[in-house]
Scaffold this active site. Structure first.
Site, PDB file in Angstrom:
ATOM      1  CB  SER A 184      -0.957   0.006   1.195  1.00  0.00           C
ATOM      2  OG  SER A 184      -2.037  -0.874   0.967  1.00  0.00           O
ATOM      3  CE  LYS A 224      -4.620   1.424  -0.948  1.00  0.00           C
ATOM      4  NZ  LYS A 224      -4.182   0.252  -0.182  1.00  0.00           N
ATOM      5  CB  SER A 280      -4.585   1.867   3.754  1.00  0.00           C
ATOM      6  OG  SER A 280      -3.687   1.333   2.810  1.00  0.00           O
TER       7      SER A 280
END
Length: 420
Positions: free
Chosen positions: A100, A103, A163
């Site tokens: 993640s 992101k 997230s």
């Protein structure tokens, strides 16, 4: 024979029943309420498995100060925010799955679109079936309802704080029509920023063999987020966000324990391990850390603390040259003036090892010819400490030098030919 019943027996039976029987409240709870418990159980199992497979400490391959730590991760890096100088690193350029941490690029693109006016904070984003999270504990979600709409600013919070894979997919489809289309935007931005070991396939970081980034690239991206999106960077320090009646906390543990930490992002998949990019500012120094593929959430937090502690303890700010200082007067050919003053165009601060003297070397462009505009780059200054380069800055003309007239220029040609 009659036996006397102790008044404690009913209490003991009640306690035993409470231990042996399932909690009725857990059966009555809604699926949403049950998710945190399932998540905790899954997390504890992952921790137990990960603890067994902890990596050996990885020593620094480059370090600008002594006693750099060795950290049990596949890659790690410490960067000075102001200069972009890497202060210490190990395996900094290996392309690894970023989970993640991906992101950060997704949120960066959204922030730049907001700054340019391509998006407005109140624009509505529709949640498609592809973007929608089905409510499992297998992935991180903002829990956007199917076919609902959310504002861009809420989507941005959902990406950064929660997230949310659903938020990332929804904004990708909104901006580029599909995840694949958005990945093209991500890779174009990566190329512009100079991320040389990065390739994005999706906006979430969900596993794909071609989806990779490096510790150095992620630090460069973090620096761009802080520098280019100042009005949105405070979102990375927010500890929780509530949406659709569900409140979720930021997974960056350092936000709760270190007031100097104000970002940035966590990541985890089975392939990527536990990852963390952190930024911390103490007094006039900001440092960025990257931890890739360590064995637990606690480990990524502890290793980031270790890097920050070593960095702030081992380095200090230095001003090698004052902004108004003239460091050279190179000769100018065919100008109304024979020379021009060279100096810094902007204040220059470096992060250098504590207690070390900084030396500077001036390099001026040879053969300058008029006209020379004020502010034109006419050289550079290189700073070293303990024999190692620690930074450089351009030197610019402090005044304009106009081109001389035809007669004077002819005379100057003659003088140049005879070596005067």
């Amino acid at each position: 024979m009659n036996t006397k019943t102790s008044p404690l027996l009913p209490i003991l039976f009640a306690i035993a029943a409470g231990i042996l029987m399932p909690n009725s409240a857990s059966f009555a709870a809604s699926p949403k309420a049950a998710k945190p418990a399932a998540h905790k159980k899954a997390t504890s199992n992952k921790k137990a498995t990960a603890a067994v497979s902890a990596l050996p400490p990885l020593a620094a391959e480059t370090a600008l100060a002594a006693d750099a730590p060795a950290l049990p991760a596949k890659a790690w890096l410490l960067m000075d925010y102001d200069s972009g100088q890497v202060l210490a690193s190990a395996n900094a350029d290996e392309a690894l799955p970023p989970a993640s941490l991906t992101k950060m690029m997704t949120s960066y693109i959204v922030e730049q679109a907001l700054r340019s006016g391509k998006l407005k904070p109140t624009d509505l984003v529709t949640v498609s079936e592809n973007a929608w999270c089905r409510g499992t504990s297998a992935e991180s979600c903002m829990y956007l309802p199917l076919n609902s709409q959310a504002t861009v600013i809420d989507i941005l919070r959902g990406i950064i704080i929660q997230s949310g894979n659903d938020a990332s997919k929804a904004i990708a489809e909104h901006m580029a029509g599909s995840e694949a289309g958005f990945a093209k935007l991500m890779n174009a931005e990566a190329q512009r920023l100079g991320l040389t070991h990065t390739n994005f396939v999706n906006p979430t970081g969900l596993p794909d063999p071609a989806h990779k980034s490096s510790a150095r690239d992620l630090a460069i991206l973090a620096r761009a987020i802080i520098k280019d999106g100042a009005e949105y960077y405070p979102l990375y320090a927010e500890r929780e966000f509530k949406y659709n009646g569900i409140k979720q906390g930021n997974r960056n543990a350092l936000l709760y324990t270190d007031p100097s930490v104000d970002g940035l992002k966590t990541g985890h998949t089975a392939e990527a391990g536990y990852c963390l990019v952190t930024s911390s500012k103490r007094n006039d120094m900001r440092l960025i850390t990257v931890i890739l593929n360590t064995h637990s959430p606690q480990a990524r937090a502890d290793q980031s603390r270790t890097l920050l502690g070593w960095g702030f303890g081992s380095f200090e700010k230095a001003t090698p040259i004052q902004p108004n200082a003239v460091v050279g007067t190179p000769k100018v050919n065919f100008g109304k003036a024979d020379t021009v003053a060279a100096g810094l165009g902007a204040p220059w601060m470096l992060t250098v090892p504590r207690g070390q003297q900084v030396q500077t070397t001036i390099e001026l462009k040879p053969g300058l010819e008029a006209p020379v505009a004020k502010g034109a780059v006419i050289g550079k200054v290189i700073a070293t400490a303990n024999g190692k380069p620690v930074g450089e800055a351009p030197l610019v003309a402090q005044a304009e030098v106009e081109r001389s007239g035809l007669l004077l220029r002819g005379w100057q040609h003659v003088m140049k030919l005879i070596g005067k």
